[in-house]
Design a protein around this motif. Sequence first.
Motif, mmCIF file in Angstrom:
data_model
loop_
_atom_site.group_PDB
_atom_site.id
_atom_site.type_symbol
_atom_site.label_atom_id
_atom_site.label_comp_id
_atom_site.label_asym_id
_atom_site.label_seq_id
_atom_site.Cartn_x
_atom_site.Cartn_y
_atom_site.Cartn_z
ATOM 1 N N PRO A 1 0.823 -1.209 0.000
ATOM 2 C CA PRO A 1 0.000 0.000 0.000
ATOM 3 C C PRO A 1 0.860 1.263 0.000
ATOM 4 N N SER A 2 0.198 2.376 -0.186
ATOM 5 C CA SER A 2 0.842 3.684 -0.061
ATOM 6 C C SER A 2 -0.215 4.679 0.373
ATOM 7 N N SER A 3 0.202 5.884 0.681
ATOM 8 C CA SER A 3 -0.766 6.955 0.860
ATOM 9 C C SER A 3 -1.223 7.437 -0.512
ATOM 10 N N VAL A 4 -2.387 8.043 -0.544
ATOM 11 C CA VAL A 4 -2.874 8.614 -1.799
ATOM 12 C C VAL A 4 -1.960 9.741 -2.250
ATOM 13 N N GLN A 5 -1.470 10.554 -1.318
ATOM 14 C CA GLN A 5 -0.575 11.656 -1.683
ATOM 15 C C GLN A 5 0.704 11.143 -2.325
ATOM 16 N N TRP A 6 1.281 10.053 -1.781
ATOM 17 C CA TRP A 6 2.488 9.478 -2.382
ATOM 18 C C TRP A 6 2.209 9.026 -3.798
ATOM 19 N N PHE A 7 1.067 8.408 -4.012
ATOM 20 C CA PHE A 7 0.657 7.923 -5.335
ATOM 21 C C PHE A 7 0.599 9.078 -6.330
ATOM 22 N N PHE A 8 -0.004 10.186 -5.908
ATOM 23 C CA PHE A 8 -0.112 11.336 -6.798
ATOM 24 C C PHE A 8 1.252 11.985 -7.038
ATOM 25 N N LYS A 9 2.052 12.150 -5.985
ATOM 26 C CA LYS A 9 3.349 12.826 -6.096
ATOM 27 C C LYS A 9 4.330 12.063 -6.974
ATOM 28 N N ASN A 10 4.162 10.739 -7.056
ATOM 29 C CA ASN A 10 5.145 9.904 -7.749
ATOM 30 C C ASN A 10 4.720 9.506 -9.150
ATOM 31 N N GLY A 11 3.826 10.265 -9.756
ATOM 32 C CA GLY A 11 3.630 10.117 -11.190
ATOM 33 C C GLY A 11 2.285 9.641 -11.671
ATOM 34 N N ALA A 12 1.304 9.420 -10.795
ATOM 35 C CA ALA A 12 -0.025 9.021 -11.272
ATOM 36 C C ALA A 12 -0.596 10.111 -12.178
ATOM 37 N N LEU A 13 -1.325 9.684 -13.212
ATOM 38 C CA LEU A 13 -1.855 10.608 -14.210
ATOM 39 C C LEU A 13 -3.369 10.487 -14.305
ATOM 40 N N ILE A 14 -4.027 11.607 -14.614
ATOM 41 C CA ILE A 14 -5.464 11.601 -14.867
ATOM 42 C C ILE A 14 -5.683 11.729 -16.372
ATOM 43 N N TYR A 15 -6.490 10.830 -16.915
ATOM 44 C CA TYR A 15 -6.790 10.828 -18.348
ATOM 45 C C TYR A 15 -8.250 11.202 -18.573
ATOM 46 N N GLN A 16 -8.512 11.856 -19.693
ATOM 47 C CA GLN A 16 -9.871 12.176 -20.101
ATOM 48 C C GLN A 16 -10.164 11.498 -21.428
ATOM 49 N N ASP A 17 -11.361 10.979 -21.548
ATOM 50 C CA ASP A 17 -11.760 10.291 -22.777
ATOM 51 C C ASP A 17 -11.556 11.203 -23.982
ATOM 52 N N GLY A 18 -10.874 10.686 -25.007
ATOM 53 C CA GLY A 18 -10.602 11.463 -26.205
ATOM 54 C C GLY A 18 -9.264 12.168 -26.191
ATOM 55 N N ASN A 19 -8.560 12.113 -25.068
ATOM 56 C CA ASN A 19 -7.254 12.762 -24.956
ATOM 57 C C ASN A 19 -6.228 11.702 -24.604
ATOM 58 N N GLU A 20 -5.261 11.461 -25.483
ATOM 59 C CA GLU A 20 -4.286 10.404 -25.274
ATOM 60 C C GLU A 20 -3.230 10.756 -24.236
ATOM 61 N N LYS A 21 -3.080 12.037 -23.925
ATOM 62 C CA LYS A 21 -2.043 12.465 -22.996
ATOM 63 C C LYS A 21 -2.631 12.664 -21.607
ATOM 64 N N GLY A 22 -1.991 12.048 -20.613
ATOM 65 C CA GLY A 22 -2.449 12.200 -19.245
ATOM 66 C C GLY A 22 -1.889 13.447 -18.590
ATOM 67 N N GLU A 23 -2.557 13.899 -17.535
ATOM 68 C CA GLU A 23 -2.157 15.095 -16.797
ATOM 69 C C GLU A 23 -1.719 14.698 -15.394
ATOM 70 N N SER A 24 -0.627 15.314 -14.933
ATOM 71 C CA SER A 24 -0.171 15.060 -13.564
ATOM 72 C C SER A 24 -1.243 15.487 -12.565
ATOM 73 N N ILE A 25 -1.283 14.792 -11.441
ATOM 74 C CA ILE A 25 -2.299 15.056 -10.423
ATOM 75 C C ILE A 25 -1.655 15.799 -9.256
ATOM 76 N N ASP A 26 -2.257 16.885 -8.858
ATOM 77 C CA ASP A 26 -1.814 17.612 -7.678
ATOM 78 C C ASP A 26 -1.836 16.677 -6.468
ATOM 79 N N TYR A 27 -0.879 16.835 -5.547
ATOM 80 C CA TYR A 27 -0.745 15.875 -4.442
ATOM 81 C C TYR A 27 -1.994 15.815 -3.571
ATOM 82 N N ARG A 28 -2.813 16.874 -3.592
ATOM 83 C CA ARG A 28 -4.072 16.853 -2.836
ATOM 84 C C ARG A 28 -5.235 16.326 -3.664
ATOM 85 N N GLY A 29 -4.999 16.145 -4.977
ATOM 86 C CA GLY A 29 -6.077 15.738 -5.868
ATOM 87 C C GLY A 29 -6.997 16.884 -6.243
#
Length: 570
Positions: A285-313
Amino acid sequence: MFGCECLCWESEPEFYFSQPQPFYLPANLPEWPQGQGFATGRICLGELEVLKVSKFESIWSCNLMHGKTNKGLTFYKPVGIPDGFFCLGHCCQPNDQPLRGYVLVARKATSSPEEEVGYAHELVSDLPALKKPLNYTLIWSTDTEHNGCGYFWLPNPPLGYKAMGVVVTDKPEEPKLEEVRCVRVDLTESCEMGDLILTTDSKFSKYPFQVWNTRPCKRGMLARGVSVGTFYCGTNLDSEEELEISCLKNLDSTLHAMPNLNQIDALIKHYGPTVFFHPDEVYLPSSVQWFFKNGALIYQDGNEKGESIDYRGSNLPSGGKNDGAFWIDLPNKDDARDHLKNGNLESAELYVHVKPAMGGTFTDIVMWVFCPFNGPATLKVGLMSIAMSKIGQHVGDWEHFTLRVSNFTGELWSVFFSQHSGGEWVDAFNLEFIEGNKSIVYSSKCGHASYPHPGTYLQGSSKLGIGVRNDAARSKFIVDSSTRYQIIAAEYLDDDIIKEPCWLQYMREWGPTIVYDSRAELEKLIDLLPLFVRFSVENIIFELFPTELYGEEGPTGPKEKDNWKGDEIC
């Protein structure tokens, strides 16, 4: 359900069999922080005040003997009822368990919490809240040729009232009207049969006899049904039929007996389990903040490029519903993906949702565990165990367990262990404790399902030995939830007391939808089996393996789960 090799009736079970001894938690309860009506011993439900009685006198017992094991059931009446309070019905408990039952006794409330804080309490009826029954109907009795007789009576309520439970006697005379009280109908909720706890074979009586525990029909944090602790019984019962008894209803909109923030912290520090991950666990497991800080990306349908997520979401889409428009995924580079998959135990914490249960007479402390990745399944066929390469894996894994605490005393009553699409409630006397009243939760290898004891649990057919392995064991990989936790929601408290994190409002998927040819992978597994079993298990494998393993939709977050507002699903 008990089957029986030998059954006998006893009106004095203590003479023939040792009585179940009361269960006590390993350590004494602390003095909880003061405030409101939590752990005061009594709860106001509006017009009624109730308290929990756990001292009993045994009335009658049926003993179903398997060799030297007593698998019977004893029926009890509450004793030591304080002056002014009235019994609502009798209770029962299996003889092979520590004595842990309870029943509620009631009286007319002298004042309501709403009145104490300045709100007018509107009476909906001039009728008294409690009334004696008119008489009783005999539901069932033992055959007279057996030693000891038991008689089960249903109170017949006056018009506009409901019975709360059954009365048991060891004599054929109808019980006294003073024995119980019926409750005015607007102060009640409908209840249903829960677990079947006893059934007798027809050879021991003219008609088979069944005993069920009961629970409110509507359950969850918004429901107001209160379990009385009584049982229902009869012959040839249908679990879907409407019962002739009811449960109570909490009309106190303030939920005065729920714990305040200081009391919540005290409960978590006192009861918070230690979570053990498997010694061979790769996906920690990890914290959610660690997950976001270490490279998790948010994707939107129709957009192939993901966006970095702020550590607070804070840049995640908030609210709405899971419409497939957004999803979270791991970074594209292999090293970064693997780093995120492995999690970070040092940052891990439990995310706590506190909510009312059983009409505010219990508190559910739901503890959510986040793992960045859920590993592939291991399939078991007989003595063979085969690790799969893809089946079962997905990004973003939310699992949970739930502590259910009595609001009468602050005592830990049971723990729910979430296991994939279901789970199980485990009574406190069947828990494994590590320190004081802190229990242990075992998280299964790769899949992170929760279990009360170490071992190998089969998701499939244990009878045939075919299914998905869930291996649980102690290790050095632990998270102590009594110290590493964050309270993320408690809707019954004032809005400004707990600020919900931004990421909690994200209602879409925490991982991408993965589509793969799971049938081809299962067929490869079947090809590995010996010829003499291959054809006999082929259909079984495709039928028994859980459907969620065939292709993985991204999991949703805590607020999108049914148990966020509803009761746990067993």
